[in-house]
Each structure stands twice: as structure tokens, then as C-alpha cells.
Design an enzyme around this catalytic site. Structure first.
Site, short mmCIF file in Angstrom:
data_model
loop_
_atom_site.label_atom_id
_atom_site.label_comp_id
_atom_site.label_asym_id
_atom_site.label_seq_id
_atom_site.Cartn_x
_atom_site.Cartn_y
_atom_site.Cartn_z
N GLU A 176 -6.91 -2.30 5.65
CA GLU A 176 -7.15 -2.98 7.10
C GLU A 176 -6.03 -3.64 6.84
O GLU A 176 -5.67 -4.78 6.01
CB GLU A 176 -8.05 -3.00 7.20
CG GLU A 176 -9.09 -3.96 5.93
CD GLU A 176 -8.06 -5.32 5.27
OE1 GLU A 176 -7.58 -6.10 6.16
OE2 GLU A 176 -7.85 -5.61 4.61
N ILE A 180 0.68 -1.19 0.01
CA ILE A 180 -0.27 0.09 0.05
C ILE A 180 1.06 0.99 0.37
O ILE A 180 0.90 2.38 -0.24
CB ILE A 180 -1.00 0.36 0.86
CG1 ILE A 180 -2.04 0.66 1.43
CG2 ILE A 180 -0.05 -0.28 2.92
CD1 ILE A 180 -2.86 1.31 -0.26
N GLY A 228 -5.98 -7.00 0.57
CA GLY A 228 -6.11 -6.03 1.35
C GLY A 228 -4.94 -4.62 1.36
O GLY A 228 -5.03 -4.40 0.79
N GLU A 229 -5.20 -3.78 2.53
CA GLU A 229 -3.74 -3.11 2.95
C GLU A 229 -4.84 -0.99 2.67
O GLU A 229 -4.03 -0.62 2.61
CB GLU A 229 -3.03 -2.78 2.32
CG GLU A 229 -2.43 -3.81 3.09
CD GLU A 229 -0.98 -4.56 2.75
OE1 GLU A 229 -0.47 -3.95 1.22
OE2 GLU A 229 -0.72 -5.26 2.82
N GLY A 230 -6.32 -2.05 1.40
CA GLY A 230 -6.10 -0.73 0.92
C GLY A 230 -5.62 -0.24 -0.71
O GLY A 230 -6.33 0.49 -1.63
#
Lengths: 318, 318
Positions: A143, A85, A285-287
Site C-alpha cells: 500500500e 517496490i 510499506g509498498e509491499g
């Protein structure tokens, strides 16, 4: 959204030197953004990526391929700039903020009781709400939380029904036995909280987690500030779904940045009526999926606001 | 491609602090790029967008919603920076070069004879070949040419068979009658040149156009220089298909940037075994769909080359 700005943007779009509709979804993105930004010819300033991290008691059910300590290790990695990210935020000119929520105190195992007490939930919602930069032009909420695909699957099942097997996936990479444990955990959670899951906020409190609540808080804060949002993966979308279930239309300021490889995600987006911008097989995830879509919004706004009209370019119309 | 660089990139990818495969197609893009760039940890420097323009005699068959004069008008617009491709090139940091090919002298109507003489074809191929910046890190070849979806449809039908109706679409926006005229023109072209279409270069010369030949020249030059290419829409892909038919594997250095709304494009990509990165409903040409995908390559390389490994980040493996 601002109807006058939307209408003015639609008029501008119709005048641009290109066949009608030839920029496809880029045109839809530009008009959506114009309405929320309140400008007929908007620019994308200061996109903000916010990554929330939380730990999950349901990891006691052996639902992840990675140990819980990885959540805190990845927060260090985010802060050092070493995660995926970080690279994507830099690529698309976004600032990145990281909020670790009480990692040393995981939520309770939702198969045994509520994941969060009310004050935990409120604190997490507020962290998310306050994380949004009021001057941001676009928000991505991401997240990190070992175990959180299981929490998201339980939330999705509670919000939209269906078999636990429909909502669980391999997450970070569990094998078939792990997938079975995830489905069993979801089923046990639904059974444990039966009768308390009609209120979407209770779904979030009982089955969710702190980072999930924080994402919901951030997405709600963006709505109030009329800041457009790109939804990330399954867990982010489960957080967003709480808002939509509370108040239909609550996600009109949000587009689905991508559809992940987690099988429940496509199902959840369909339930929300959101067509993803990207399908690149991401499941990190992580955006990351939403951050990748920032470039599409930048491209859409650059075309909309920068192109010459037929008149300006002296191009013959058809 | 460089097998050692590819293998070293694959080893790096396996060590990055993320679950295996969690970045989906971004991982494939990074490894593909690494192999062609000859670097295990590449950066994307100096992407180049090249727009070629040509005019088509087949417009006499009333196959476009716009008059032929629009080709030259749009070239002026490209040079003034007012077109969609200018905005997208700027957004993703690409230089843009525009080459108008003999616009005052359209190709011949391919329903009556060969679109180009041999020297016209060679000149156009050379313009394309020489347009490629040997120092570019990525090439996007785009086009402008009223009537060129009809030429591309005729080429696709000649190269891959099938009914003319399978390959024609609405282009800039023709109505049903216009669609019928396009299919009839393709059928007439195939009939006129029957017996001469087994050689892909003859398909290009007889049914194509100068900007289409120039794109083929640019894509071939990029191959020799080992510069990765993103294919744009239907017309660009038809140009590329000539190379693949001449020499299978000739497009291994190219990814499909997007799949346009022109119905023949998906069919053509399937025939070439290329899965598009984006499907955003664009049908503008100019290189816009491929330019939009530059951001995805930038994101892929940023992750691949910028992320910390498990060891560097001290993250526990699963």
C-alpha cells in the site's frame, strides 16, 4: 489446504538428503506452500505484487510527516518503475500491478465520522478482489497512503483493544508531537465510533481506508483461489486482521513476510500468531518487506522440490 | 573500503524517494557493499558460492550422528547438483565451486595431537585463497565435513574462552550422550594443546580442519580483492574468527548471512559483533544460510541503485 499434497510433501521432505529439520523454517515454508498449491513438489510461478493507494481524511489531524499529495506522486513513481517496490519485484521476478483508489476523494476524517460509506467500502473490496491474478503462485499486497499508519493503528486498537499509544508509531517519521497527535486521533476515532466496532467490517469501514479495504479484498480472494500470501507491514497486517477476526483461520494461507520497525506491527503479528520471516527494520510499506521475503519462498521451494533424496544421492543415513 | 564511494552512496541514499531510514538494514547493506565495491551505485554481479569439504579424525570420538563416508558422498551430490546449496545457488544466480580436500586422509584426532601438520594447513589455506574468483561480486564460503561442528566448537572455545558446553550443539542431530561426547572432546582438545593456543593460526592448525582452513583462506583472499563476503553458519564463522583474532577488522568486508540453530553460532557472532541478516533455524552448513541471504543483498542493491530520487520522481519532501 490440500491434506494429501501436504502429507506427500512431508514424506518427500523426510527423504531429502539432509539431517531431519536441518533446513529449519525453509522446510515449514515448503510444506505450507505445498498444501496450499496442492502439489507435493511445487515450483513458484508468477508471484504477483499488488500495490493499492488511497488518501485519508485523518491527515487533517496532522498525523504524517509528508503531505497527502505524496500518495498520488508515488503512484506515478510506481508506474514509472522508480520506487523501492519496483526494484524488489524485479529482483524476485514478480509482476507488479498498481491500483490507485479515488485519490482525489480522500476518506472522511474518522475522528468525525465513518471513513467510508458502504458503497465506497464495497468498491474498494472489489478492486482488491479483482486485482488478484488467478494464475499467480504467490500474492504480496502492499500500500501507499499518507496517513494510513494512523488508520491502521485505530483499526488494531478496535480489533484487539489496548491503549492507542500501544498501536501508534512514527510512520514516515513524525516527531514526538506528531506521535501524540496520532494517539489522540486514534482515541478520538474509537470514541466517535464506540458501540459500532464489534463487527470487523465496520472497523474497516469506519476507521480504515480504501487501500486497506482493497488489501483485505485481495487477501480474501487469494484464500478462495488457494494462492499463498505474504503479509507486508503494519497496514497490510491490519487489513488482514479484519479477515481473521471475521473468521478465525482466514489467514492460514498467509505468512508474515517481515516485521517492520513500526512498533504496532510486532504486537499485531503476535495477536495473529504469525512469526515474521524477516526483521530488517523496514518501515516503508509498498509491499517491500513481503517482496523481500519472496526470495525466501523461492529458496524454500527450490530446496524442497530440487534436492536429491538420500536414496537418489546414495548418501548414508545416520 | 573506498571512503569516497561510501560517501557518494550515502548521499545517494539520502536523496532516494522514501522517508529517511525507511529501508532499514537494506540501506546499511547497500552502503557497506558500495564501500567495498568502490561504486556509489553498485550492481551485484557474479556471486560465487564455494563449498569446501574435509574429513576429521575427531569422529573417532563418536561426535556425529552420521558416518565420515557421508562427506565424500555429499561431495558427489554437490557435483551432481542435488544438494540444498545447489538449489539456493541457482535460485540466486550464483556460480558454485566445490573443493574436496584430501578426503581419504582425515585430519588427526585433535584430542591426541595437532589436527594438521603445517604443510597440510598451508595447502588448505592456499586452496581456499585460490578458489576465489577475482571477478566475483560476492563470496559465500560453505563447508561439508562430518565432525566439523566439534572442531569449530574447540576453535571457538580456544579463541574466546568459555566452557566447552557453551560451544557444542547437536550438529547433524546427536542425542544427549553425543552432546556429552562432543563437550568431552573439546575439553580434551583444549587440554592436549594447552599453551599453544594463543596464536589463532595454531588454533586453526591444531583444532580445525582442512575445509575450515580453506574457508579462512577464501575469506582472507576476498578481503585483499575487496570482495564482500556473507558468512554462513557456525563452522564458517569459526574459520572467519581466526582472521578477526589475527587482525581486528579483518572481517569488515563480511556480514553474517544468518544465525544458525547451532547454539554456539549466536555466541560466536556476538563475540565478533556481527548481527545476522536471517534467523531461519537452518543448521545444515554447505553455505546454505549465507546463500539465502544473497537475495537480501540483491534486493538492497536493486533498491539503492535503481530507485528514483525525490527530484527525479517529483515527490514532495516532508
Amino acid at each position: 489446504p490440500d491434506a494429501a499434497a501436504f502429507d506427500a510433501a512431508a514424506a518427500r521432505n523426510a527423504a531429502l538428503a539432509k539431517p531431519p529439520g536441518a533446513l529449519g523454517r525453509l522446510e515449514d515454508i515448503a510444506l505450507w506452500y505445498a498444501g496450499w498449491a496442492g502439489s507435493a513438489r511445487p515450483q513458484l510461478h508468477r508471484p504477483q505484487v499488488i500495490v493499492f493507494a488511497g488518501n485519508h481524511g485523518v491527515t487533517a489531524r496532522e498525523v504524517s510527516a509528508f503531505p497527502s499529495e505524496v500518495t498520488a506522486q508515488m503512484v506515478v513513481n510506481f508506474e514509472a518503475g522508480g520506487a523501492a517496490i519496483n526494484q524488489l519485484a524485479r529482483t524476485f521476478g514478480a509482476r507488479i500491478d498498481v491500483h490507485a483508489l479515488d485519490l482525489a476523494r480522500p476518506t472522511a476524517d474518522f475522528t468525525q465520522g465513518a471513513a467510508m460509506e458502504e458503497d465506497d467500502l464495497l468498491t474498494a473490496l472489489r478492486v482488491g478482489w479483482e486485482a488478484v491474478d488467478p494464475g499467480a503462485g504467490l500474492i504480496v499486497a502492499g500500500e501507499m497512503g499518507i496517513g494510513n499508519t494512523t488508520a491502521a493503528a485505530a483499526m488494531a486498537a478496535a480489533l484487539f483493544g489496548g491503549n492507542p499509544r500501544d498501536w501508534v508509531g512514527r510512520g514516515t517519521g513524525v516527531d514526538d508531537a506528531g506521535l501524540g497527535r496520532k494517539a489522540a486521533a486514534v482515541a478520538a476515532g474509537l470514541a466517535c465510533h464506540r458501540g459500532h466496532l464489534l463487527d470487523p467490517i465496520e472497523v474497516l469501514r469506519r476507521l480504515g481506508g480504501r487501500e486497506i479495504a482493497a488489501m483485505a479484498g485481495a487477501i480474501a480472494a487469494a484464500r478462495v483461489a488457494r494462492i499463498p500470501v505474504l503479509l507486508d507491514g503494519f497496514i497490510c497486517t491490519a487489513a488482514a486482521a479484519v479477515l481473521e477476526r471475521l473468521s478465525p483461520g482466514a489467514l492460514d494461507h498467509a505468512l508474515a513476510g517481515h516485521c517492520s520497525d513500526e512498533p504496532g506491527h510486532g504486537r499485531l503479528l503476535a495477536a495473529l500468531g504469525k512469526e515474521p520471516l524477516l526483521q530488517m527494520g523496514l518501515r516503508l510499506g509498498e509491499g517491500t518487506g513481503a517482496a523481500l521475503a519472496i526470495g525466501l519462498v523461492q529458496g524454500a521451494l527450490a530446496c524442497h522440490s530440487g534436492m536429491a533424496t538420500f536414496d537418489e544421492a546414495r548418501v548414508s543415513t545416520g
